[in-house]
Design a protein around this motif. Structure first.
Motif, short mmCIF file in Angstrom:
data_model
loop_
_atom_site.label_atom_id
_atom_site.label_comp_id
_atom_site.label_asym_id
_atom_site.label_seq_id
_atom_site.Cartn_x
_atom_site.Cartn_y
_atom_site.Cartn_z
N VAL A 23 0.67 -1.10 0.08
CA VAL A 23 -0.04 0.08 0.13
C VAL A 23 0.74 1.37 -0.04
N GLY A 24 2.11 0.86 0.30
CA GLY A 24 2.93 2.42 0.12
C GLY A 24 3.46 2.61 1.62
N TYR B 231 -4.45 2.44 3.46
CA TYR B 231 -4.69 1.46 2.39
C TYR B 231 -4.37 2.39 0.92
N ASP B 232 -4.49 1.39 -0.12
CA ASP B 232 -4.19 1.97 -1.55
C ASP B 232 -5.48 2.31 -2.13
N LEU C 30 -5.38 6.71 6.34
CA LEU C 30 -4.61 7.63 4.82
C LEU C 30 -4.86 6.49 3.78
N GLY C 31 -5.59 7.11 2.81
CA GLY C 31 -5.60 6.68 1.38
C GLY C 31 -4.50 7.07 0.67
N ASN C 32 -3.61 6.13 0.27
CA ASN C 32 -2.06 6.46 -0.53
C ASN C 32 -2.58 6.29 -1.77
N LYS C 33 -1.66 6.80 -2.82
CA LYS C 33 -1.61 6.79 -4.28
C LYS C 33 -2.60 7.72 -4.83
#
Length: 211
Positions: free
Chosen positions: A21-22, A89-90, A122-125
């Motif tokens: 997910v980064g 999460y991604d 936190l929503g990544n990307k």
């Protein structure tokens, strides 16, 4: 004549979420201001970084964790000791979003609480919005149910990276301050005073959960 040096508070933060997910990219971007390309599964890395949040100095000990299920048994120890969490999460992966609730349950179990406020979902990307599988509104709704903060970020372009870590620090400070007020109130009330939850709400004696 010697002068004592001001003690800088230290907060232990954990970056938690599924594999890929980064989490490492987010942590390295914050600590080292660079984007880490590719994905090399992390077992556990710890970084230290001084920061200034709302004009107050703080030392952050940031634990970048393994998201894979086989490392689950390693997590309870640092979940108990940590004060704040970035739950990642991604946005291009529905599976990673579905995994978030499991990680949140692990935090609450380690803290022995129904919910824990010093978390940022936190929503990544966010730079891959054209491949989005998770709507922003879904992240907001999940954060509302978890009673925590929420934002989307891009580790690649350093979007909302500092903001996310600083938001966790603010949540930790608020939670710690509330606990101090609650303990003080309990001391003033004496043994016969009402018991309180971690959020300062009165509860009847014998109640062990927070609704």
């Amino acid at each position: 004549m010697s002068t004592s040096r001001k003690r800088i508070p230290e907060h232990e933060l954990v970056v938690l979420g599924g594999g890929g997910v980064g989490k490492s990219a987010i942590t390295i971007q914050y600590v080292q201001s660079r984007f880490e390309m590719g994905w090399d599964p992390t077992i556990e890395d710890t970084y230290r970084k001084p920061a200034v949040v709302d004009r107050q100095e703080v030392m952050l000990a940031i634990i970048d964790t393994a998201g894979q299920e086989e490392y689950r048994l390693m997590r309870p120890g640092y979940l108990r000791s940590a004060q704040g969490f970035l739950l990642v999460y991604d946005i291009t992966s529905r599976v990673s979003f579905n995994d978030v609730s499991r990680f949140h349950d692990e935090i609450c179990q380690a803290k022995d609480l129904a919910t824990y406020p010093a978390i940022i979902l936190l929503g990544n990307k966010a730079d891959l919005a054209d491949r989005r599988q998770v709507k922003t509104s879904e992240g907001e709704e999940l954060a509302r149910r978890m009673k925590c903060g929420f934002m989307e970020c891009s580790a690649k372009f350093r979007e909302n990276i500092d903001e996310a870590f600083h938001a966790v620090v603010r949540a930790v400070r608020k939670y710690n301050h509330k606990n101090i007020l609650d303990r003080t109130a309990d001391l003033l009330a004496g043994e016969d005073g009402p018991e309180r939850t971690h959020y300062g709400e009165e509860e009847p004696k014998g109640c062990c959960t927070i609704s």
